[in-house]
Motif scaffolding. Structure first.
Motif, mmCIF file in Angstrom:
data_model
loop_
_atom_site.group_PDB
_atom_site.id
_atom_site.type_symbol
_atom_site.label_atom_id
_atom_site.label_comp_id
_atom_site.label_asym_id
_atom_site.label_seq_id
_atom_site.Cartn_x
_atom_site.Cartn_y
_atom_site.Cartn_z
ATOM 1 N N GLY A 10 0.800 -1.217 0.000
ATOM 2 C CA GLY A 10 0.000 0.000 0.000
ATOM 3 C C GLY A 10 0.837 1.273 0.000
ATOM 4 N N TYR A 11 2.143 1.146 0.264
ATOM 5 C CA TYR A 11 3.024 2.319 0.236
ATOM 6 C C TYR A 11 3.241 2.818 -1.189
ATOM 7 C CZ TYR A 11 4.418 1.044 5.011
ATOM 8 O OH TYR A 11 4.429 0.748 6.343
ATOM 9 N N ASN A 12 3.037 1.953 -2.159
ATOM 10 C CA ASN A 12 3.253 2.323 -3.556
ATOM 11 C C ASN A 12 2.010 3.006 -4.103
ATOM 12 O OD1 ASN A 12 5.858 0.955 -3.775
ATOM 13 N ND2 ASN A 12 4.616 -0.854 -3.410
ATOM 14 N N ILE A 13 2.247 4.003 -4.928
ATOM 15 C CA ILE A 13 1.128 4.764 -5.493
ATOM 16 C C ILE A 13 1.014 4.423 -6.968
ATOM 17 C CG2 ILE A 13 0.208 7.061 -5.952
ATOM 18 C CD1 ILE A 13 1.960 7.990 -3.542
ATOM 19 N N ARG A 14 -0.101 3.817 -7.326
ATOM 20 C CA ARG A 14 -0.357 3.467 -8.723
ATOM 21 C C ARG A 14 -1.711 4.030 -9.125
ATOM 22 N NH1 ARG A 14 2.230 -1.435 -6.978
ATOM 23 N NH2 ARG A 14 4.073 -1.794 -8.250
ATOM 24 N N PHE A 16 -3.402 3.692 -12.778
ATOM 25 C CA PHE A 16 -3.591 3.359 -14.196
ATOM 26 C C PHE A 16 -2.416 3.782 -15.083
ATOM 27 C CE2 PHE A 16 -7.871 4.073 -12.384
ATOM 28 C CZ PHE A 16 -8.350 2.775 -12.506
ATOM 29 N N GLY A 17 -1.188 3.737 -14.545
ATOM 30 C CA GLY A 17 -0.005 4.078 -15.330
ATOM 31 C C GLY A 17 0.330 5.552 -15.359
ATOM 32 N N ILE A 18 -0.572 6.386 -14.865
ATOM 33 C CA ILE A 18 -0.318 7.831 -14.868
ATOM 34 C C ILE A 18 0.860 8.172 -13.957
ATOM 35 C CG2 ILE A 18 -1.300 10.083 -14.263
ATOM 36 C CD1 ILE A 18 -4.012 8.996 -15.135
ATOM 37 N N GLU A 19 1.128 7.332 -12.947
ATOM 38 C CA GLU A 19 2.228 7.607 -12.024
ATOM 39 C C GLU A 19 3.582 7.669 -12.739
ATOM 40 O OE1 GLU A 19 1.800 3.172 -12.210
ATOM 41 O OE2 GLU A 19 0.388 4.812 -11.953
ATOM 42 N N LYS A 20 3.675 7.039 -13.906
ATOM 43 C CA LYS A 20 4.933 7.062 -14.669
ATOM 44 C C LYS A 20 5.231 8.450 -15.241
ATOM 45 C CE LYS A 20 4.548 2.232 -15.697
ATOM 46 N NZ LYS A 20 4.150 1.217 -16.615
ATOM 47 N N LEU A 21 4.229 9.304 -15.320
ATOM 48 C CA LEU A 21 4.424 10.662 -15.821
ATOM 49 C C LEU A 21 4.959 11.603 -14.749
ATOM 50 C CD1 LEU A 21 1.109 10.998 -17.860
ATOM 51 C CD2 LEU A 21 3.383 10.427 -18.726
ATOM 52 N N HIS A 22 4.869 11.196 -13.505
ATOM 53 C CA HIS A 22 5.319 12.036 -12.396
ATOM 54 C C HIS A 22 6.845 11.949 -12.281
ATOM 55 C CE1 HIS A 22 5.678 13.669 -8.342
ATOM 56 N NE2 HIS A 22 4.479 14.185 -8.535
ATOM 57 N N PRO A 23 7.517 13.059 -11.954
ATOM 58 C CA PRO A 23 8.985 13.025 -11.892
ATOM 59 C C PRO A 23 9.541 12.187 -10.742
ATOM 60 C CG PRO A 23 8.160 15.168 -11.186
ATOM 61 C CD PRO A 23 6.988 14.401 -11.721
ATOM 62 N N ASP A 25 9.551 8.763 -8.282
ATOM 63 C CA ASP A 25 9.209 7.339 -8.343
ATOM 64 C C ASP A 25 8.185 7.017 -7.264
ATOM 65 O OD1 ASP A 25 9.075 4.625 -8.559
ATOM 66 O OD2 ASP A 25 11.212 4.269 -8.338
ATOM 67 N N SER A 26 6.961 6.763 -7.654
ATOM 68 C CA SER A 26 5.894 6.509 -6.686
ATOM 69 C C SER A 26 5.864 5.052 -6.212
ATOM 70 C CB SER A 26 4.536 6.884 -7.285
ATOM 71 O OG SER A 26 4.233 6.051 -8.373
ATOM 72 N N CYS A 27 6.746 4.222 -6.750
ATOM 73 C CA CYS A 27 6.827 2.825 -6.320
ATOM 74 C C CYS A 27 8.216 2.499 -5.781
ATOM 75 C CB CYS A 27 6.461 1.904 -7.477
ATOM 76 S SG CYS A 27 4.742 2.072 -7.986
ATOM 77 N N LYS A 28 8.895 3.509 -5.249
ATOM 78 C CA LYS A 28 10.259 3.321 -4.766
ATOM 79 C C LYS A 28 10.329 2.327 -3.604
ATOM 80 C CE LYS A 28 9.853 7.504 -2.114
ATOM 81 N NZ LYS A 28 9.716 8.843 -2.543
ATOM 82 N N TYR A 29 9.304 2.281 -2.779
ATOM 83 C CA TYR A 29 9.339 1.381 -1.629
ATOM 84 C C TYR A 29 9.324 -0.081 -2.071
ATOM 85 C CZ TYR A 29 8.320 5.765 0.633
ATOM 86 O OH TYR A 29 8.366 7.072 1.030
ATOM 87 N N GLU A 30 8.583 -0.365 -3.109
ATOM 88 C CA GLU A 30 8.554 -1.716 -3.663
ATOM 89 C C GLU A 30 9.935 -2.111 -4.172
ATOM 90 O OE1 GLU A 30 5.317 -3.741 -6.376
ATOM 91 O OE2 GLU A 30 6.493 -2.286 -7.526
ATOM 92 N N LYS A 31 10.610 -1.185 -4.835
ATOM 93 C CA LYS A 31 11.952 -1.450 -5.372
ATOM 94 C C LYS A 31 12.971 -1.626 -4.255
ATOM 95 C CE LYS A 31 10.859 0.946 -9.615
ATOM 96 N NZ LYS A 31 10.960 2.192 -10.354
ATOM 97 N N ILE A 32 12.854 -0.834 -3.199
ATOM 98 C CA ILE A 32 13.759 -0.963 -2.064
ATOM 99 C C ILE A 32 13.564 -2.315 -1.388
ATOM 100 C CG2 ILE A 32 14.260 -0.081 0.251
ATOM 101 C CD1 ILE A 32 13.576 2.740 -0.890
ATOM 102 N N ALA A 33 12.315 -2.716 -1.169
ATOM 103 C CA ALA A 33 12.034 -4.013 -0.545
ATOM 104 C C ALA A 33 12.593 -5.151 -1.395
ATOM 105 C CB ALA A 33 10.534 -4.184 -0.332
ATOM 106 N N ALA A 34 12.433 -5.072 -2.709
ATOM 107 C CA ALA A 34 12.948 -6.116 -3.594
ATOM 108 C C ALA A 34 14.476 -6.158 -3.546
ATOM 109 C CB ALA A 34 12.470 -5.874 -5.023
#
Length: 76
Positions: A10-14, A16-23, A25-34
């Protein structure tokens, strides 16, 4: 003493793909955990999902802890 690593999907913000337009990284926590699971002897099931506060007292404690960490500048 082991320190639990807290992570929730739930920490990641998604949105419908619009988050990729934001400067940012709205899914950084997922990447850190991985990355932590890859680099440490850590399995994804060892990450603690804090869930939602169950009552007003838990919510107040959660807000106070978050505020205290933000005033200290986070973990760094």
């Amino acid at each position: 003493m082991a320190v639990p690593l807290v992570y929730s999907p739930g920490y990641n913000i998604r949105f419908f793909g619009i988050e990729k337009l934001h400067p940012f990284d709205s899914c950084k926590y997922e990447k850190i955990a991985a990355a932590l699971c890859e680099q440490l002897p850590l399995r994804p099931d060892q990450l603690v999902d804090p869930g939602e506060p169950v009552d007003e007292d838990d919510l107040l404690v959660s807000i106070c802890i978050t505020l205290a960490w933000s005033l200290r500048g986070g973990l760094c």
